[in-house]
Design a protein around this motif. Structure first.
Motif, mmCIF file in Angstrom:
data_model
loop_
_atom_site.group_PDB
_atom_site.id
_atom_site.type_symbol
_atom_site.label_atom_id
_atom_site.label_comp_id
_atom_site.label_asym_id
_atom_site.label_seq_id
_atom_site.Cartn_x
_atom_site.Cartn_y
_atom_site.Cartn_z
ATOM 1 N N LEU A 39 0.823 -1.213 0.000
ATOM 2 C CA LEU A 39 0.000 0.000 0.000
ATOM 3 C C LEU A 39 0.855 1.260 0.000
ATOM 4 O O LEU A 39 0.347 2.354 0.222
ATOM 5 C CB LEU A 39 -0.926 0.002 1.215
ATOM 6 C CG LEU A 39 -1.974 -1.101 1.270
ATOM 7 C CD1 LEU A 39 -2.742 -1.042 2.583
ATOM 8 C CD2 LEU A 39 -2.930 -0.975 0.100
ATOM 9 N N GLY A 41 2.380 2.885 -2.463
ATOM 10 C CA GLY A 41 2.022 3.825 -3.520
ATOM 11 C C GLY A 41 0.756 4.589 -3.196
ATOM 12 O O GLY A 41 0.644 5.789 -3.487
ATOM 13 N N ALA A 42 -0.210 3.929 -2.586
ATOM 14 C CA ALA A 42 -1.460 4.600 -2.210
ATOM 15 C C ALA A 42 -1.212 5.611 -1.098
ATOM 16 O O ALA A 42 -1.832 6.681 -1.077
ATOM 17 C CB ALA A 42 -2.501 3.573 -1.777
ATOM 18 N N GLU A 43 -0.300 5.284 -0.156
ATOM 19 C CA GLU A 43 0.037 6.240 0.901
ATOM 20 C C GLU A 43 0.631 7.506 0.309
ATOM 21 O O GLU A 43 0.286 8.615 0.701
ATOM 22 C CB GLU A 43 1.043 5.618 1.881
ATOM 23 C CG GLU A 43 0.448 4.680 2.870
ATOM 24 C CD GLU A 43 1.488 4.167 3.857
ATOM 25 O OE1 GLU A 43 2.690 4.436 3.696
ATOM 26 O OE2 GLU A 43 1.075 3.484 4.798
ATOM 27 N N THR A 44 1.538 7.340 -0.658
ATOM 28 C CA THR A 44 2.176 8.499 -1.286
ATOM 29 C C THR A 44 1.154 9.318 -2.088
ATOM 30 O O THR A 44 1.147 10.552 -2.030
ATOM 31 C CB THR A 44 3.312 8.034 -2.220
ATOM 32 O OG1 THR A 44 4.198 7.203 -1.472
ATOM 33 C CG2 THR A 44 4.079 9.198 -2.781
ATOM 34 N N ALA A 45 0.297 8.642 -2.822
ATOM 35 C CA ALA A 45 -0.685 9.339 -3.654
ATOM 36 C C ALA A 45 -1.723 10.074 -2.814
ATOM 37 O O ALA A 45 -2.134 11.178 -3.154
ATOM 38 C CB ALA A 45 -1.375 8.355 -4.580
ATOM 39 N N LEU A 46 -2.144 9.461 -1.716
ATOM 40 C CA LEU A 46 -3.177 10.079 -0.886
ATOM 41 C C LEU A 46 -2.603 11.017 0.164
ATOM 42 O O LEU A 46 -3.335 11.810 0.763
ATOM 43 C CB LEU A 46 -4.016 8.995 -0.205
ATOM 44 C CG LEU A 46 -4.815 8.093 -1.144
ATOM 45 C CD1 LEU A 46 -5.480 6.985 -0.351
ATOM 46 C CD2 LEU A 46 -5.848 8.902 -1.903
ATOM 47 N N GLU A 49 -1.416 8.093 6.143
ATOM 48 C CA GLU A 49 -0.989 6.777 6.612
ATOM 49 C C GLU A 49 -2.096 5.759 6.364
ATOM 50 O O GLU A 49 -3.252 5.983 6.725
ATOM 51 C CB GLU A 49 -0.683 6.818 8.116
ATOM 52 C CG GLU A 49 0.537 7.615 8.472
ATOM 53 C CD GLU A 49 1.812 6.903 8.119
ATOM 54 O OE1 GLU A 49 1.853 5.669 8.118
ATOM 55 O OE2 GLU A 49 2.801 7.606 7.811
ATOM 56 N N LEU A 50 -1.745 4.668 5.723
ATOM 57 C CA LEU A 50 -2.687 3.573 5.494
ATOM 58 C C LEU A 50 -2.266 2.370 6.329
ATOM 59 O O LEU A 50 -1.105 2.279 6.752
ATOM 60 C CB LEU A 50 -2.716 3.199 4.012
ATOM 61 C CG LEU A 50 -3.330 4.237 3.068
ATOM 62 C CD1 LEU A 50 -3.246 3.754 1.640
ATOM 63 C CD2 LEU A 50 -4.763 4.519 3.437
ATOM 64 N N GLU A 52 -0.982 -1.313 7.419
ATOM 65 C CA GLU A 52 -0.071 -2.315 6.879
ATOM 66 C C GLU A 52 -0.798 -3.648 6.927
ATOM 67 O O GLU A 52 -1.269 -4.068 7.985
ATOM 68 C CB GLU A 52 1.204 -2.389 7.714
ATOM 69 C CG GLU A 52 2.027 -1.123 7.676
ATOM 70 C CD GLU A 52 3.234 -1.217 8.584
ATOM 71 O OE1 GLU A 52 3.589 -2.332 8.997
ATOM 72 O OE2 GLU A 52 3.804 -0.163 8.884
#
Length: 171
Positions: A39, A41-46, A49-50, A52
């Motif tokens: 996840l 890439g999604a953390e960077t895009a959004l 913190e997502l 783990e």
């Protein structure tokens, strides 16, 4: 074919069989296959913190069934259709969710850890008996008529799943 050629061929076949057996052993010995969930890439895009997330998928392995066995006084053996045992597991998951602190800039976390649990099953089986009795000493050795018997061997599922739920400091 010359004897030296046969010996060389036997040595090559033995070496290949040993290499294949050694390569297959770790894969066959694994009870569960780890499955990471990326996840990043999604953390960077959004920009947040997502959680783990990681999982485990079990590898089912069939066992050897107990074969039919003869019982005195019956024409057909007991367990006509034997039960097939299968071992495997329930999928596991490891989840860590960041929780922002109410006072301050840091993060805490909530975590769920449910490892893959061992699962043993036994498929249903069938036990039959013919509508004739076994030949006996009386009646000139001929079988006598009787009611047919049919029995279903019950399936079995056995497991002990566990899980840990926790809250802690830091990520």
């Amino acid at each position: 074919m010359k004897s030296t050629t046969r010996r060389t061929l036997a040595a090559v076949v033995t070496g290949v069989a040993a290499a294949v057996g050694a390569a297959a052993s770790p894969a066959a010995a694994a009870r569960a296959v780890p499955v990471p969930v990326p996840l990043g890439g999604a953390e960077t895009a959004l920009g947040m913190e997502l959680p783990e997330v990681a999982g485990e998928l079990p590898v089912p392995t069939p066992g050897a069934p107990e074969g039919p066995r003869y019982v005195e006084g019956r024409l057909l053996p007991e367990r006509t259709l034997p039960q097939l045992p299968v071992s495997g597991g329930l999928p596991g998951v490891d989840l860590r969710q960041p929780l922002p602190q109410v006072l301050g800039d840091g993060f805490d976390h909530a975590a769920v850890d449910a490892p893959a649990a061992e699962l043993r099953t036994l498929a249903p089986g069938l036990s039959l008996d013919a509508p004739l009795s076994a030949p006996g000493g009386g009646g000139f050795g001929l079988p006598t008529a009787k009611l047919p018997q049919v029995g279903v061997l019950t399936p079995m599922v056995q497991t002990v799943p566990t899980a840990d739920l926790g809250v802690g400091r830091g990520l």
